[in-house]
Design an enzyme around this catalytic site. Structure first.
Site: not given
Ligand SMILES: [Zn+2]
Length: 332
Positions: A93, A191, A235, A237, A279
């Site tokens: 990543d 993010h 990004g 989430s 994430d």
């Molecule tokens: Zn990223």
């Protein structure tokens, strides 16, 4: 020198082809430790979903690259032991240099991201082209993700204060010059757990922040320029309020948390978006359960009893994502 096929991994070529034509997205979940990896594999085996295991440069520093490589090998064997051989890719990543990408490719990664999105356009093209040339010339073809446009927010070693949307006019040139296998774009995802500043949002009756919608108009324009080409969202989430509240209930402070609503991600997954990176939601789920256990049982000091419930919650979260958000369940 290890090739990913020795570890039982696959690159993302076939995964993305099927995802684009099937109208779903492959989950890309980050891992740094055993509990996260167990949760990812359990969730993806139970929902029969392909998966991209993501490692950031921060994860490599935290967990050690040799350990991560062998954890990925273990993940493949673990999935088989659980009774369903799902396709698993190991992906770097936000690779920030040719050398890091080369190092990962030589230590068993089946896919890498080279993120030159912060560079002037021509330098991004040249860096990405160089990584693709190296990755594609391996005995076993390694897939490469590039990025155009910059996401706001903070994630491990990556941070930017402002969003720069992807310029649809650049995508044909970028893809044809670099030969990338997939393209991360910026259409308003971000993010971290504070994806938008409060002044960019509205609030509902309970004072919960409502984010501005993703720029589906830009996504559509990009799809028109490069029909069927695999698109990636970083990004992505959703920052579930149940976890934020649980964390705050047990002593944490996560002011102004706001994510991307799941309905919008579901809509994106039905388009050429074929990989969605998640994430922060996993971080929130684990932190919430760790705080809960520690607060409710002050005498507990067995790490297994502290981390076990957070692992189970993470699995539940990822099953939900595969089933209801990405649509990847049943596609392995
Ligand atoms: Zn990223």
């Amino acid at each position: 020198m290890t090739s990913y096929t020795e570890l039982g991994l696959v690159n993302t070529k076939e995964l993305f082809k099927k995802a684009v034509s099937g109208g779903y997205a492959i989950p890309a979940y980050n891992f740094n430790n055993m509990e996260q990896l167990q949760a990812i594999i359990q969730a993806c085996v139970e929902t029969k979903s392909p998966v991209v295991l993501q490692v950031s440069s921060g994860a490599r520093k935290y967990a050690n690259q040799n350990i991560l490589k062998n954890m990925a090998r273990g993940a493949v064997e673990y999935a088989r032991e659980l009774g369903y051989d799902i396709p698993i890719a190991l992906h770097l990543d936000h690779g920030n240099s040719f050398e890091l990408c080369k190092d990962c490719i030589e230590s068993g990664f089946s896919s890498v991201m080279i993120d030159g999105s912060h560079l002037p356009y021509d330098e991004n093209v040249e860096l990405t082209r160089r990584v693709c040339e190296f990755a594609h010339s391996q005995k076993d073809y390694v897939t490469v993700e590039g990025e155009l446009g910059v996401l706001a927010g903070v994630e491990d070693d990556v941070s930017s204060e402002h969003t720069h949307y992807t310029e649809p006019g650049e995508v044909i040139d970028f893809v044809s010059k670099t030969k990338v296998d997939s393209l991360a774009i910026s259409i308003g995802t971000s993010h971290g757990r504070t994806k938008f500043k409060p002044e960019q949002c509205t609030r509902d009756a309970n004072g919960v922040l409502i984010p501005p919608p993703l720029r589906f108009d830009i996504l559509e324009e990009i799809e028109k320029k490069i029909p069927g080409f695999p698109i990636v969202l970083h990004g992505a989430s959703s920052v579930p309020m149940e976890y934020v509240r649980m964390i705050e209930q047990f002593g944490g402070h996560l002011k102004d948390s706001v994510g991307i609503p799941e309905e919008q991600l579901r809509k994106a997954a039905k388009s050429a978006v074929c990989k969605i990176n998640i994430d922060s939601d996993g971080r929130l789920a684990m932190t919430a359960l760790i705080r809960k256990v520690l607060a409710e049982d002050p005498e507990e000091f067995d790490p297994r009893k502290i981390l076990g419930p957070s692992r189970d919650e993470l699995k539940k979260l990822y099953m939900h994502k595969n089933l209801n958000v990405l649509g990847s369940a049943g596609q392995a």
